[in-house]
Write a protein that holds these residues in place. Structure first.
Motif, PDB file in Angstrom:
ATOM      1  N   SER A 717       0.822  -1.217   0.000  1.00 57.51           N
ATOM      2  CA  SER A 717       0.000   0.000   0.000  1.00 57.51           C
ATOM      3  C   SER A 717       0.855   1.266   0.000  1.00 57.51           C
ATOM      4  N   ARG A 718       1.975   1.228   0.725  1.00 51.89           N
ATOM      5  CA  ARG A 718       2.884   2.370   0.815  1.00 51.89           C
ATOM      6  C   ARG A 718       4.300   1.838   1.022  1.00 51.89           C
ATOM      7  N   THR A 719       5.247   2.632   0.622  1.00 53.87           N
ATOM      8  CA  THR A 719       6.640   2.300   0.890  1.00 53.87           C
ATOM      9  C   THR A 719       7.329   3.523   1.470  1.00 53.87           C
ATOM     10  N   ARG A 720       8.255   3.278   2.381  1.00 56.44           N
ATOM     11  CA  ARG A 720       9.000   4.364   3.022  1.00 56.44           C
ATOM     12  C   ARG A 720      10.491   4.100   2.834  1.00 56.44           C
ATOM     13  N   SER A 721      11.216   5.120   2.444  1.00 59.69           N
ATOM     14  CA  SER A 721      12.655   4.992   2.225  1.00 59.69           C
ATOM     15  C   SER A 721      13.416   5.842   3.214  1.00 59.69           C
ATOM     16  N   ALA A 722      14.645   5.443   3.490  1.00 57.88           N
ATOM     17  CA  ALA A 722      15.506   6.198   4.410  1.00 57.88           C
ATOM     18  C   ALA A 722      16.931   5.695   4.226  1.00 57.88           C
ATOM     19  N   ASP A 759       4.267  -0.989   3.871  1.00 54.84           N
ATOM     20  CA  ASP A 759       2.989  -1.074   4.571  1.00 54.84           C
ATOM     21  C   ASP A 759       1.976  -1.789   3.687  1.00 54.84           C
ATOM     22  N   TYR A 760       1.201  -2.669   4.315  1.00 50.76           N
ATOM     23  CA  TYR A 760       0.148  -3.412   3.629  1.00 50.76           C
ATOM     24  C   TYR A 760      -1.155  -3.215   4.386  1.00 50.76           C
ATOM     25  N   THR A 845      -3.057  -2.782   9.345  1.00 53.68           N
ATOM     26  CA  THR A 845      -1.868  -2.424   8.566  1.00 53.68           C
ATOM     27  C   THR A 845      -0.683  -3.241   9.045  1.00 53.68           C
ATOM     28  N   ILE A 846      -0.098  -3.968   8.113  1.00 56.18           N
ATOM     29  CA  ILE A 846       1.124  -4.730   8.374  1.00 56.18           C
ATOM     30  C   ILE A 846       2.304  -3.883   7.923  1.00 56.18           C
ATOM     31  N   ARG A 847       3.293  -3.783   8.763  1.00 60.25           N
ATOM     32  CA  ARG A 847       4.527  -3.088   8.373  1.00 60.25           C
ATOM     33  C   ARG A 847       5.691  -4.077   8.381  1.00 60.25           C
ATOM     34  N   VAL A 848       6.468  -4.073   7.291  1.00 64.55           N
ATOM     35  CA  VAL A 848       7.681  -4.885   7.178  1.00 64.55           C
ATOM     36  C   VAL A 848       8.845  -3.924   7.009  1.00 64.55           C
ATOM     37  N   SER A 849       9.843  -4.025   7.892  1.00 63.22           N
ATOM     38  CA  SER A 849      10.962  -3.074   7.888  1.00 63.22           C
ATOM     39  C   SER A 849      12.279  -3.795   7.641  1.00 63.22           C
ATOM     40  N   ARG A 850      13.138  -3.142   6.869  1.00 66.08           N
ATOM     41  CA  ARG A 850      14.459  -3.688   6.601  1.00 66.08           C
ATOM     42  C   ARG A 850      15.296  -3.692   7.869  1.00 66.08           C
TER      43      ARG A 850
END
Length: 865
Positions: A717-722, A759-760, A845-850
């Protein structure tokens, strides 16, 4: 020919930009453009072929033999395109008329050096460049020559690659001999004006012929009388046309330099760098140790603690043979150092670090004595394969000028990479990768099961981790690994250019280069889906119990998961046959080898085991429908043999023997002794089977109200970069539509709080105690740690660390991590589960983080019970 076709043929143009296969080798089906996409100007472009006549190829009379070889190949390639007899290569400009192609090495070609001195060409930037080349179009370089294409190499292979680059761009596939890819004819081929420079990013790029019995050996014996120089002439040319430079020769009972001494001479003459496999030190084939028993230095065990003197004498012979060329430098080689046990087994119980260090020190002393130069001036490689990597991890010292060759786990997962921030090593680092393997949990030798997307992910990881000196891949018999091998060497030339977009474009551009653009999109999609389906589970690991069937009623059979897989193969085969029907007959031999046989053979294999599964299940209840499936098992088993025989009849029997590998009914890790049909049982029946047995059908999926949501990883649904990192979708990677990989690879660990996240948004129909499962492609902790980590969270709750801890093994699975590895490579999947506590029905909302590098996410499943 239509007016349009005639115009296209007359206006066919050549591009020198990039290494896209679309621009590298599209035949005369469409006009091509210049380097930046602009139309070519025929007033300034160089006419390689014009009105059916070809440019004259010239080399210096004193040119290196590798230059002579490639010049003859280029002249033949131009003739193939023009449809005429090849013109002889000239060795002087005097008397030449019309367009000329000059091939040579800067500083070694009098003609090229004269042009440079006269200011007609500029190639000074080539000096000192490993295998660099420049292609330059020059107006009026000599009297009676209106225009010339000058191919300048920084060294002899630079010139070779510059010439073969032209061959590929005019439509001569590197596989024109080794896969019967036809060459489309053109009346005009133009090369863009200006100057173009290129150079490889990886120093040594090549492949290892291995596990070559019965296929390659049987074929070569029939066609050439053995695995000899006549066969290797085609192998060397294939390697060089793909811009590779390094070869480990066939070694199952074979000895490259001993079987046919002309092979070693020819390799050097053509410009190929020779080596020996990871366990064959000092340019000595393992088979040589067991030959010539009349030689007293061959006696005793392959054991340095008991037989060091004889082993040193044996190894000295390999270096003396390398130096027999008599030029003070020897036949161009990379010497494998180190030692494993006889037959590629572990050398000793426990950690043999001190012993291996002594072995290498003694080997290097031999190299220095025989070459009369410091050992470091002879390229060397030490393969950290299997237990040897364990020695390295425990502190084994490796001389700085020796290339450290890391390895994968034999199943496509790289085991180790250089330590982050490590000081540069003079010898650099390499990777030994596998497309074929003999060993646990099961051999896989029969057919290509390698995804280029997986190869890309792992080799991009390696390159960005500092592995830039050597890439070598075990290809088994070469065929049928044409597609992944071409990709591997294309990427090895310039890993930085193989971006995710270039990867996504590769199947279509490969298909266009091989079969023309009309069916390129369709064929590219076929080979991509084939690779994804075949990689799910190696065919040697499939049997009637591999996948579940559905239910059985008196009226119908539900195929379940197994039936769904068969349906995918059925559809893929239909698409393949439709594409074949649109191709001109001259493409059919190549299409059969590269597309039709692998698709048809794998589809047939799935049908065979599917029928065997139904026969077994229905027999248990004495259901006479079992007999229908017994017939199907027999029919598909016959079809398997027919496909093999058809392969062996291609092009008048050119490839007879190449598909002789036993590939079904495995019961242990090793090959069965012969091809055998799965067991079947027949049930007594009053009515003919054909009248009472409907085909199995697949029930329509029912709405899921069980509190289970499954999401493709690419459907975020969304992606976050850093921190310069972003999760990126890699289409077709893994078992689903694609996978998510955090790019760029090769970066250190991060934290969940850094929010390099996916994010899903999902909806559960019912509430309950929730479990979240991540389905990953197998991967290993290349730092030597305890596994790769990823963080998950639900609805903004605390992050949980999940770890995939796999430990490769070639033997018994005697630890949980080894058992997990064997399961993961068999299933081509790793599942990690987190308990998420009590949840309600509704939106979440599921969040998967590196956290760690080298995590490849394919799908997610959230379950509420």
């Amino acid at each position: 020919m239509s007016a349009i076709d005639d115009a296209v043929s007359r206006r066919a143009m050549l591009s020198a930009a990039g290494f896209s296969a679309m621009l590298a080798a599209i035949p005369a089906h469409a006009a091509l453009t210049g380097r930046e996409g602009e139309p070519l100007d025929p007033r300034t472009a160089f006419p390689l072929v014009q009105d059916g006549r070809v440019a004259t190829v010239i080399v210096d009379r004193e040119a290196d033999s590798a230059i002579q070889h490639v010049a003859a190949s280029l002249a033949s390639d131009l003739a193939r395109v023009a449809g005429i007899r090849a013109q002889p290569v000239r060795q002087q400009v005097a008397g030449a008329r019309g367009p000329v192609v000059l091939v040579g090495v800067l500083g070694q070609s009098a003609m090229i050096d004269a042009l440079a001195a006269a200011g007609k060409i500029s190639a000074a930037d080539l000096r000192g460049g490993w295998e660099a080349f420049r292609q330059i179009v020059v107006d009026r370089p000599w009297p009676n020559v209106p225009r010339a294409l000058i191919i300048v190499g920084a060294d002899r292979r630079g010139a070779v690659f510059g010439a073969y680059d032209v061959s590929e761009r005019i439509g001569v596939s590197p596989w024109h001999w080794f896969a019967d890819v036809p060459v489309a004819r053109r009346r005009e081929v133009l090369f863009p004006a200006g100057s173009h420079r290129d150079q490889p990013k990886v120093r040594y790029r090549g492949f290892f012929i291995n596990d070559e019995d019965p296929c390659l050996k049987g074929w070569a014996t029939k066609k050439f009388g053995g695995v000899n120089s006549a066969m290797y002439a085609h192998v060397f040319e294939l390697l060089l046309r793909m811009r590779g430079n390094y070869l480990w020769p066939a070694m199952w009972g074979k000895a490259f330099a001993d079987d046919d001494p002309k092979s070693m001479v020819l390799a050097d003459a053509m410009g190929v760098v020779m080596g020996n496999s990871h366990h064959e030190p000092m340019l000595r084939a393992q088979a040589e140790w067991h030959r010539h028993k009349e030689d007293p230095t061959r006696g005793g065990p392959w054991d340095y603690t008991k037989n060091a003197a004889n082993l040193r004498t044996f190894w000295r012979g390999g270096i003396e043979r390398m130096m027999a060329k008599g030029d003070g430098r020897g036949y161009e080689s990379v010497v494998t150092v180190g030692m494993r046990g006889d037959g590629d087994e572990a050398m000793a119980e426990g950690t043999a670090t001190d012993l291996l260090e002594r072995v290498v020190a003694d080997q290097r002393a031999i190299i220095a004595e025989v070459t009369r130069r410091p050992a470091g001036e002879t390229p060397q490689v030490w393969a950290l394969y299997k237990e040897v990597q364990d020695y390295y991890d425990k502190g084994m010292k490796v001389p700085d000028d020796v290339t450290l060759l890391f390895s994968d786990d034999n199943w496509g997962q790289i085991r180790r990479l250089p330590e982050a921030g490590a000081a540069p090593r003079k010898g650099g680092y390499g990777i030994y990768y596998h497309f074929d393997y003999v060993g646990a949990p099961r051999n896989y030798k029969w057919i290509n099961t390698n995804q280029i997307e997986k190869i890309w992910q792992q080799m991009d990881l390696a390159y960005r981790g500092g592995v830039q000196t050597m890439w070598i891949v075990n290809v088994g018999d070469i065929k049928p690994m044409e597609y992944p091998l071409g990709f591997f060497l294309k990427m090895a030339w310039n890993p930085e250019a193989m971006t995710p977009q270039a990867l996504a474009d590769y199947p279509r551009t490969w298909a266009a280069a091989t079969f023309g653009p009309a069916q390129a999109a369709a064929i590219g999609a076929i080979v991509t889906d084939y690779s994804r389906y075949a990689a799910r589970r190696k065919p040697e690991l499939i049997d009637q119990n591999s996948f579940p069937l559905g239910g059985v009623t008196a009226a119908e059979l539900d195929g379940g998961e197994f039936g769904a897989l068969v349906a995918e193969w059925d559809d893929l085969e239909r698409r393949m046959l439709a594409a074949r029907a649109e191709l001109s007959p001259e493409y059919h031999d190549a299409f059969f080898q590269l597309v039709e046989h692998p698709v048809g053979a794998m589809a047939n294999l799935y049908r065979l085991y599917y029928a065997a599964a139904w026969n077994e299940q229905l027999t248990r209840s004495n259901d006479p429908r079992a007999n229908y499936f017994a017939d199907q098992v027999e029919a598909t088993f016959r079809r398997d043999g027919e496909l093999t025989r058809q392969y062996h009849r291609i092009n008048g029997g050119k490839w007879d023997g190449m598909m002789a590998q036993v590939h079904m009914s495995y019961v242990t890790w090793n090959d069965p002794t012969q091809q055998s049909m799965p067991s079947i049982t027949r049930v007594a029946a009053d009515t003919p089977v054909s009248q009472r047995t409907p085909q199995p059908r697949f029930a329509a999926p029912k709405p899921d109200r069980s509190g289970v949501v499954s999401v493709e990883a690419t459907a975020f649904s969304r992606t976050r970069s850093a921190r310069g990192l972003r999760w990126t979708a890699i289409p077709h990677l893994g078992q689903t539509r694609g996978a998510m990989v955090a790019l760029p690879q090769g970066r250190p660990p991060t934290r969940a709080e850094d929010q390099i996240a996916l994010d899903y948004d999902v909806t559960l129909d019912v509430g309950g105690v929730a479990q979240l499962t991540l389905h990953l492609a197998p991967s290993l902790d290349t730092t030597g740690g305890a596994g790769v980590r990823v963080a998950v969270a639900l609805d903004g709750g605390p992050a949980q660390l999940l770890r995939a801890a796999l430990e490769p093994t070639g033997g018994a699975q005697d630890t949980p991590a080894k058992q997990a590895w064997a399961t993961a490579v068999s299933d081509n999947e790793v599942a990690l589960t987190a308990n998420m506590g009590q949840v309600r029905a509704g939106r979440h909302t599921i969040r998967v983080s590196r956290v760690d590098d080298n995590v490849v996410i394919e799908r997610l499943t959230l379950t509420a019970i």
